[in-house]
Design a protein around this motif. Structure first.
Motif, mmCIF file in Angstrom:
data_model
loop_
_atom_site.group_PDB
_atom_site.id
_atom_site.type_symbol
_atom_site.label_atom_id
_atom_site.label_comp_id
_atom_site.label_asym_id
_atom_site.label_seq_id
_atom_site.Cartn_x
_atom_site.Cartn_y
_atom_site.Cartn_z
ATOM 1 N N PRO A 105 0.815 -1.217 0.000
ATOM 2 C CA PRO A 105 0.000 0.000 0.000
ATOM 3 C C PRO A 105 0.853 1.274 0.000
ATOM 4 O O PRO A 105 1.812 1.397 0.764
ATOM 5 C CB PRO A 105 -0.813 -0.113 1.299
ATOM 6 N N GLY A 106 0.512 2.167 -0.930
ATOM 7 C CA GLY A 106 1.230 3.431 -1.052
ATOM 8 C C GLY A 106 2.382 3.403 -2.051
ATOM 9 O O GLY A 106 2.904 4.445 -2.420
ATOM 10 N N TRP A 107 2.796 2.225 -2.460
ATOM 11 C CA TRP A 107 3.869 2.122 -3.452
ATOM 12 C C TRP A 107 3.264 2.120 -4.847
ATOM 13 O O TRP A 107 2.146 1.658 -5.059
ATOM 14 C CB TRP A 107 4.671 0.849 -3.248
ATOM 15 N N THR A 108 4.017 2.598 -5.827
ATOM 16 C CA THR A 108 3.525 2.605 -7.208
ATOM 17 C C THR A 108 3.564 1.196 -7.792
ATOM 18 O O THR A 108 4.149 0.288 -7.202
ATOM 19 C CB THR A 108 4.359 3.553 -8.097
ATOM 20 N N THR A 109 2.955 1.046 -8.954
ATOM 21 C CA THR A 109 2.841 -0.287 -9.548
ATOM 22 C C THR A 109 3.738 -0.491 -10.763
ATOM 23 O O THR A 109 3.646 -1.528 -11.419
ATOM 24 C CB THR A 109 1.382 -0.557 -9.953
ATOM 25 N N GLU A 110 4.577 0.476 -11.068
ATOM 26 C CA GLU A 110 5.540 0.285 -12.161
ATOM 27 C C GLU A 110 6.732 1.204 -11.947
ATOM 28 O O GLU A 110 6.655 2.176 -11.193
ATOM 29 C CB GLU A 110 4.898 0.532 -13.527
ATOM 30 N N GLY A 111 7.824 0.869 -12.612
ATOM 31 C CA GLY A 111 9.035 1.668 -12.471
ATOM 32 C C GLY A 111 10.145 1.132 -13.346
ATOM 33 O O GLY A 111 9.931 0.266 -14.197
ATOM 34 N N VAL A 112 11.329 1.661 -13.111
ATOM 35 C CA VAL A 112 12.517 1.245 -13.859
ATOM 36 C C VAL A 112 13.640 0.974 -12.862
ATOM 37 O O VAL A 112 13.874 1.766 -11.942
ATOM 38 C CB VAL A 112 12.950 2.343 -14.864
ATOM 39 N N HIS A 113 14.303 -0.170 -13.048
ATOM 40 C CA HIS A 113 15.476 -0.509 -12.244
ATOM 41 C C HIS A 113 16.706 -0.426 -13.145
ATOM 42 O O HIS A 113 16.704 -0.975 -14.247
ATOM 43 C CB HIS A 113 15.392 -1.928 -11.696
ATOM 44 N N THR A 114 17.729 0.237 -12.671
ATOM 45 C CA THR A 114 19.018 0.267 -13.367
ATOM 46 C C THR A 114 20.049 -0.300 -12.402
ATOM 47 O O THR A 114 20.239 0.231 -11.305
ATOM 48 C CB THR A 114 19.393 1.705 -13.781
ATOM 49 N N LEU A 115 20.669 -1.406 -12.799
ATOM 50 C CA LEU A 115 21.610 -2.117 -11.936
ATOM 51 C C LEU A 115 22.903 -2.399 -12.683
ATOM 52 O O LEU A 115 22.874 -2.790 -13.852
ATOM 53 C CB LEU A 115 21.002 -3.443 -11.473
ATOM 54 N N THR A 116 24.014 -2.225 -11.988
ATOM 55 C CA THR A 116 25.328 -2.481 -12.581
ATOM 56 C C THR A 116 26.059 -3.538 -11.770
ATOM 57 O O THR A 116 26.061 -3.497 -10.538
ATOM 58 C CB THR A 116 26.160 -1.181 -12.630
ATOM 59 N N LEU A 117 26.668 -4.471 -12.475
ATOM 60 C CA LEU A 117 27.442 -5.539 -11.844
ATOM 61 C C LEU A 117 28.719 -4.948 -11.253
ATOM 62 O O LEU A 117 29.443 -4.196 -11.923
ATOM 63 C CB LEU A 117 27.778 -6.608 -12.882
ATOM 64 N N SER A 118 28.992 -5.271 -9.988
ATOM 65 C CA SER A 118 30.194 -4.770 -9.315
ATOM 66 C C SER A 118 31.453 -5.354 -9.956
ATOM 67 O O SER A 118 31.393 -6.358 -10.661
ATOM 68 C CB SER A 118 30.152 -5.101 -7.821
ATOM 69 N N GLU A 119 32.579 -4.724 -9.668
ATOM 70 C CA GLU A 119 33.870 -5.169 -10.225
ATOM 71 C C GLU A 119 34.135 -6.635 -9.919
ATOM 72 O O GLU A 119 34.613 -7.364 -10.771
ATOM 73 C CB GLU A 119 34.994 -4.349 -9.602
ATOM 74 N N ASP A 120 33.821 -7.066 -8.689
ATOM 75 C CA ASP A 120 34.087 -8.455 -8.303
ATOM 76 C C ASP A 120 32.988 -9.419 -8.742
ATOM 77 O O ASP A 120 33.087 -10.616 -8.515
ATOM 78 C CB ASP A 120 34.331 -8.569 -6.795
ATOM 79 N N GLY A 121 31.921 -8.895 -9.381
ATOM 80 C CA GLY A 121 30.850 -9.738 -9.895
ATOM 81 C C GLY A 121 29.910 -10.287 -8.833
ATOM 82 O O GLY A 121 29.066 -11.117 -9.120
ATOM 83 N N GLN A 122 30.028 -9.813 -7.600
ATOM 84 C CA GLN A 122 29.238 -10.349 -6.493
ATOM 85 C C GLN A 122 27.996 -9.530 -6.160
ATOM 86 O O GLN A 122 27.156 -9.973 -5.375
ATOM 87 C CB GLN A 122 30.116 -10.479 -5.244
#
Length: 144
Positions: A105-122
């Motif tokens: 409740p109170g959160w929107t129902t759509e969006g965009v995630h932008t994620l980048t893999l760290s140098e160590d891949g973890q």
């Protein structure tokens, strides 16, 4: 003397014809395979490690070519939340448009995630953008 030049002329004609019609497809295929082999794996299971308000958070990432698909489950202060998305991968960054199927409740129902893999891949580290808001996202790789 004319007869002895015919094989040489024929050889040169055929050789030049082959070079004119040649392309780099074989070289391109080898280069593409090499690039794919060196691309770091993002597909798999990731655990949500954003902060202590989030529990039982799991992100599944699937990749086909440059297309990326996600399924995300988490519990925010004990309330379950489910979303899924589709997007693109460019190098070590994925950008995914998500749709919420079980809302908090109170959160929107759509969006965009932008994620980048760290140098160590973890870790996958980035931000969400939704309804004019943005915030941090952080996932730790599960398993191998």
């Amino acid at each position: 003397m004319r007869i002895s030049f015919r094989p040489i002329i024929l050889f040169l004609t055929l050789h030049c014809s082959f070079l004119v019609q040649a392309d780099d497809s074989a070289v391109s295929s080898v280069a593409s395979a090499k690039e794919q082999a060196t691309e770091r794996r993002i597909a798999g299971l990731w655990h949500d490690v954003n902060n202590s308000n989030f529990a039982n958070g799991h992100l599944i990432v699937s990749q086909q070519g440059s297309e990326v698909f996600t399924a995300h489950y988490l519990e925010f202060k004990g309330i379950p939340f489910v979303e899924h998305g589709a997007g693109k991968r460019e190098q070590d960054t994925i950008t995914v448009k998500v749709q919420v199927t079980q809302q908090i409740p109170g959160w929107t129902t759509e969006g965009v995630h932008t994620l980048t893999l760290s140098e160590d891949g973890q870790y996958l580290i980035g931000e969400y953008f939704s309804g004019g808001n943005k915030g941090p996202l952080k996932f730790k790789k599960a398993g191998k």
